[in-house]
Motif scaffolding. Structure first.
Motif, PDB file in Angstrom:
ATOM      1  N   THR A  89       0.958  30.346  -6.849  1.00 49.71           N
ATOM      2  CA  THR A  89      -0.196  29.524  -7.216  1.00 49.71           C
ATOM      3  C   THR A  89      -1.304  29.705  -6.182  1.00 49.71           C
ATOM      4  OG1 THR A  89       0.380  27.519  -5.962  1.00 49.71           O
ATOM      5  CG2 THR A  89       1.457  27.823  -8.102  1.00 49.71           C
ATOM      6  N   ASP A  94       1.030  23.449  -2.765  1.00 54.14           N
ATOM      7  CA  ASP A  94       2.230  23.848  -3.489  1.00 54.14           C
ATOM      8  C   ASP A  94       3.194  24.519  -2.511  1.00 54.14           C
ATOM      9  OD1 ASP A  94       1.394  22.868  -5.904  1.00 54.14           O
ATOM     10  OD2 ASP A  94       0.626  24.784  -6.643  1.00 54.14           O
ATOM     11  N   GLN A 119       5.446  20.328  -5.724  1.00 52.89           N
ATOM     12  CA  GLN A 119       4.085  20.105  -6.219  1.00 52.89           C
ATOM     13  C   GLN A 119       3.480  18.903  -5.494  1.00 52.89           C
ATOM     14  OE1 GLN A 119       5.236  19.935 -10.463  1.00 52.89           O
ATOM     15  NE2 GLN A 119       3.738  21.545 -10.810  1.00 52.89           N
ATOM     16  N   ASN A 217       1.875  28.085  -1.250  1.00 48.62           N
ATOM     17  CA  ASN A 217       1.252  28.676  -2.440  1.00 48.62           C
ATOM     18  C   ASN A 217       2.294  29.229  -3.417  1.00 48.62           C
ATOM     19  OD1 ASN A 217      -0.967  29.642  -0.026  1.00 48.62           O
ATOM     20  ND2 ASN A 217      -1.730  28.466  -1.777  1.00 48.62           N
TER      21      ASN A 217
END
Length: 261
Positions: A89, A94, A119, A217
């Protein structure tokens, strides 16, 4: 013939539970950090008509016994904590754990829960929280003037602010593991609670002493394999149909017996 009705009835009940577990896996195929479950079956008590090893005469013993089973039941739903796939992401909040371990979450009543769902975001005070607004433990406060945040593989969190281009450490994300993660209690919302079966939580630094590394990420997707679950669903359906066939067969036999009387 009556025992056969109850035996097949236990098979139907067991397969209904099995289908429920499988359907829950499929429903959570897109849930981040979800761990699939499976039904654990066990046969029921046996009616011992002849005991194996019993005497058949003064000098001989029965090599085999005569025991009739009473069916089956589901005794547990085992949670399989295998690693899920990786989803990349562009969100700096994240996080995922590559390997063993869980993130710690503080619940509103002050108790600690554990999750594989990374998350995270920040609330109005700058505290890193999960999607329900529950803070990550240890609590980490992101400054208002932070323009970037970096989380190392060991969980060290640093930020760069608008006033200072040098990175500043603001906290350390720890990883918690259990001797028996399968023994954790699932409470929904991607959270688990410690139980006697899971053992005491063992907190440590990511990447050390067997703990998994933290990757920024990235998110860990569900470890549900849709094709495998569909195969399990077909198998459960066929076993259910076979138990239903037993009910039909016994009913037909009883009907023939009643008509002949």
């Amino acid at each position: 013939m009556i025992p056969a009705l109850w035996i097949s009835k236990t098979g139907l009940d067991a397969q209904q539970t099995n289908i429920s577990v499988t359907s829950n896996n499929l429903a959570n195929a897109s849930t981040v950090g979800f761990k699939r479950g499976r039904a654990v079956f066990q046969d029921l008590l046996y009616q011992k008509i002849n005991q194996p090893g019993g005497r058949s005469s003064a000098n001989s013993y029965l090599p085999e016994g005569l025991m009739i089973g009473a069916g089956s039941k589901v005794v547990a739903t085992q949670r399989l904590h295998t690693q899920g796939d990786v989803e990349t992401t562009d969100n700096a909040f994240d996080l995922m754990i590559q390997g063993r371990g869980f993130f710690e979450i503080e619940l509103p009543d002050g108790t600690t829960a554990y999750t594989r769902n990374g998350q995270f975001t920040k609330n109005e005070e700058g505290t890193i929280v999960n999607s329900d607004g529950f803070p990550l433990l240890p609590q980490i406060q992101v400054p208002d003037n932070a323009i970037s945040m970096t989380v190392g593989r060991d969980g060290q969190v640093s930020v760069v602010t608008a006033n200072d281009t040098a990175a500043q450490d603001i906290g350390q994300i720890t990883v918690t593991d259990f001797i028996n993660p399968t023994g954790l209690e699932s409470i929904g919302d991607n959270l688990y609670l410690e139980t006697t079966a899971s053992g005491a939580p063992q907190q440590g630094i990511a990447g050390q002493d067997g703990m998994g590394q933290i990757r920024q990420n990235m998110l860990e997707t569900s470890n549900v394999k849709v094709t495998e679950e569909l195969v399990n669903l077909i198998q459960a359906q066929r076993v259910y149909e076979m138990n239903s066939k037993v009910l039909t067969t016994v009913d037909s036999m009883m009907g023939s017996l009643i008509q002949s009387v």
